[in-house]
Design an enzyme around this catalytic site. Structure first.
Site, PDB file in Angstrom:
ATOM      1  CG  ASP A  57      -2.060  -0.926   1.175  1.00  0.00           C
ATOM      2  OD1 ASP A  57      -2.949  -0.686   0.350  1.00  0.00           O
ATOM      3  OD2 ASP A  57      -2.082  -1.906   1.944  1.00  0.00           O
ATOM      4  NE  ARG A 112       0.862  -0.387   4.412  1.00  0.00           N
ATOM      5  CZ  ARG A 112      -0.134   0.180   5.066  1.00  0.00           C
ATOM      6  NH1 ARG A 112       0.108   1.181   5.901  1.00  0.00           N
ATOM      7  NH2 ARG A 112      -1.375  -0.227   4.899  1.00  0.00           N
ATOM      8  NE  ARG A 145      -6.761   4.844   2.091  1.00  0.00           N
ATOM      9  CZ  ARG A 145      -7.270   3.651   2.402  1.00  0.00           C
ATOM     10  NH1 ARG A 145      -8.089   3.532   3.440  1.00  0.00           N
ATOM     11  NH2 ARG A 145      -6.977   2.601   1.671  1.00  0.00           N
ATOM     12  CG  HIS A 162      -9.470  -1.216   8.433  1.00  0.00           C
ATOM     13  ND1 HIS A 162      -9.776  -0.191   7.568  1.00  0.00           N
ATOM     14  CD2 HIS A 162      -8.365  -1.821   7.933  1.00  0.00           C
ATOM     15  CE1 HIS A 162      -8.888  -0.174   6.586  1.00  0.00           C
ATOM     16  NE2 HIS A 162      -8.023  -1.148   6.784  1.00  0.00           N
ATOM     17  CG  ASP A 197      -9.766  -4.185   1.710  1.00  0.00           C
ATOM     18  OD1 ASP A 197      -8.560  -4.345   1.973  1.00  0.00           O
ATOM     19  OD2 ASP A 197     -10.362  -3.116   1.924  1.00  0.00           O
TER      20      ASP A 197
END
Length: 558
Positions: free
Chosen positions: A119, A127, A188, A231, A304
């Site tokens: 990502d 990252r 994002r 999440h 995902d």
């Protein structure tokens, strides 16, 4: 599986020629002969069911260097890919060595190179923090709305990733962020404007994939209009199909037309359309009906992370894996390497054994996966053996790579926005004040402030904001916030009520909590918390350039 004769001896190193402290890029080598799909079919004929199911798995690995644990995952489950997180990355050289060792283990175990995914969206989602250009995130690109700049930034990032061994970027996020309360997408996204998201999504995808790095458009069929984080729970979007067609699905249609390699599913429920709380990740209607049949998408559908609570709190991962494959997914993504991996693998094996999933259905996914690895130079094959691919770039691409810093500066500078009554107080107006103070918890930001303004300003951490440093004359206070929570909101309210203080908020995070305030203070937005974005914010305060004010149409809030 037919393996390369030298598969256990390691991978050939990428030929990165160093000249004048720069990378010399040479031509991408394209293989001749049968097309990727036909070559993939030949390979599938030689594969066992364990090898096929393994190709449909992308899993996390422990550590930042090869170990018995990480090698064991490759040999035991034969995954088609891995995903890297921050904890896998020490420095860029160590990461490249780790990837090479993992690829070596994959060639020895299954005879097929790995997808190596990450990502690296830009802005706050990254990252790799050192060793790749830290471009601002999508929302910063959205307010600029320059498809050429977006394309070049994505192309540079793709080259940087490929040169260190990463061949799949889980980007771009092409959700339309039309809910300002969205806690997980916000910066994002390219913004709340459908045309902007459509245009820049295409530009990003074509730029990234031109570098031979696979793009992953996410989160299908849309995660922008939620106020919950998948999440943690299962969000729901309560609109019908007409609205979805006009807004959420438009960027994905354009992504498919642009030839996007992969589409990632959303763990989002659409009860008005489906009549249930089934997440799109498990929905044949969305993955097969809409994405495959209506949009004619022939690439890879990747779930995902299946360990997110929107899925893992509703059912076992073995059941979820079977259901997402039946719905249309080709790759199952799981972020860890513990008990989840055997649950998923064994669940799929049992489903094939019991006839719930046919071998033809498995072959269809593996064909797409192998064809993509061939098409993007991750592997090559003569039909008799598989070899790791080698991406090479033309010399002329060197010129673009050399401009990475320049393009990053331009993007970061042009994204700076100002909202508020009157003009932004910059350093040339500070003579109206007895004191100028900056408050921030970012060491990097405060060092930039000190380096530019020196002793002209005072700097404080947020823990010092309650001290009576305001009681010494007329003060201008710049309050830097990266995340607005109850604590920072209360602190900002303190400054707003002080008659002897003028306050300007410097926001490097999600802009919406500030934009939605009833009595909004003057705010300078960077829409990104990279070092370059913060540096451009400081330069703006020094009067080097004027911030833009035309953000409302992109962000959807005046």
């Amino acid at each position: 599986m037919i393996r390369a004769n030298n598969s256990t001896t390691g991978l050939p190193m990428k030929k990165i020629i160093i000249h004048a402290a720069s990378l010399l890029l040479v031509t991408i080598m394209a293989s001749c002969g049968p097309g990727p799909e036909k070559l993939a079919d030949r390979l599938i004929e030689t594969m066992t069911m364990d090898e096929k199911i393994g190709q449909m798995l992308v899993a996390g690995v422990p550590g930042s260097a090869i170990s018995p644990a990480s090698a064991g995952i490759i040999h035991r489950y034969l995954p088609g890919g891995i995903i890297f997180y921050g904890y896998n990355i020490g420095d860029i050289s160590g990461m490249s060595s780790f990837i090479q060792e993992l690829q070596k283990e994959s060639m020895a175990a299954s005879g097929i190179p790995l997808f190596v995914s990450i990502d690296q969206e830009g802005g706050r989602v990254k990252r790799i923090t050192d060793g790749a250009t830290q471009f601002p995130g999508n929302m910063a690109m959205g307010v600029i709305n320059d498809k050429g700049l977006t394309n070049r930034a994505a192309r540079i990032l793709g080259m940087e990733l490929r040169l260190c061994g990463i061949n799949m970027n889980l980007a771009p996020d092409i959700d339309v962020n039309n809910n300002p309360l969205n806690p997980v997408i916000n910066t994002r996204s390219f913004g709340a404007s459908v045309p902007v998201v459509v245009t820049l999504g295409r530009s990003y995808i074509t730029g990234l994939q031109k570098s031979r790095c696979l793009a992953v458009a996410k989160h299908f069929p849309g995660h922008g209009d939620t106020h919950q984080d998948s999440h943690k729970t299962l969000p729901a979007i309560h609109y019908g199909r007409d609205r979805l067609d006009r807004v959420e699905l438009a960027p994905f249609r354009e992504a498919v037309r642009a030839g996007v390699a992969c589409v990632m599913t959303a763990h989002i429920a659409y009860p008005t359309i489906l009549g249930s709380d089934e997440p799109a990740t498990l929905s044949p209607y969305f993955l097969t009906g809409v994405l495959r049949n209506e949009m004619k998408f022939n690439g890879i559908i990747i779930s995902d992370d299946m360990e997110m609570h929107a899925i893992s709190k509703k059912m076992g991962l073995d059941e979820a894996a079977v259901r997402t494959v039946l719905a249309g997914s080709d790759i199952i993504l799981v972020s860890t390497s513990g008990s989840s991996v055997p649950l998923i693998v064994n669940g799929l094996k049992n489903a094939v054994r019991e006839g719930v999933i046919t071998e033809e259905r498995i072959n269809a996914s593996v064909r797409r996966i192998l064809a993509a690895k061939l098409r993007y130079g991750i592997m090559t094959t003569t039909g008799k053996e598989v070899l790791p691919g080698e991406v090479r770039y033309r010399d002329s691409w060197m010129k673009l790579l050399e401009k990475a810093g320049e393009i990053n500066s331009e993007l970061s500078r042009k994204a700076i926005c100002f909202s508020g009554p009157g003009a932004l107080p910059v350093s040339g107006t500070w003579n109206r004040y007895d004191r100028v103070a900056f408050i921030s918890d970012s060491h990097v930001f405060l060092e930039m402030v000190r380096s530019v303004f020196g002793e002209r300003v005072e700097v404080y951490r947020w823990k010092d904001h309650g001290k009576s440093f305001l009681n010494r004359g007329k003060t201008l206070v710049y309050c830097h916030v990266d995340r607005v929570d109850n604590g920072t909101s209360a602190a900002l309210n303190v400054f707003k009520t002080r008659k002897e203080a003028d306050m300007v908020v410097l926001s490097t995070g999600n802009p919406y909590p500030l934009l939605l305030m009833d009595e909004r203070p003057p705010v300078l937005f960077s829409l990104s918390n990279t070092a370059e974005s913060m540096g451009q914010m400081v330069r703006c305060l020094d009067g080097e350039f004027s911030p833009r004010k035309d953000y409302a149409g992109i962000l959807g809030v005046q």
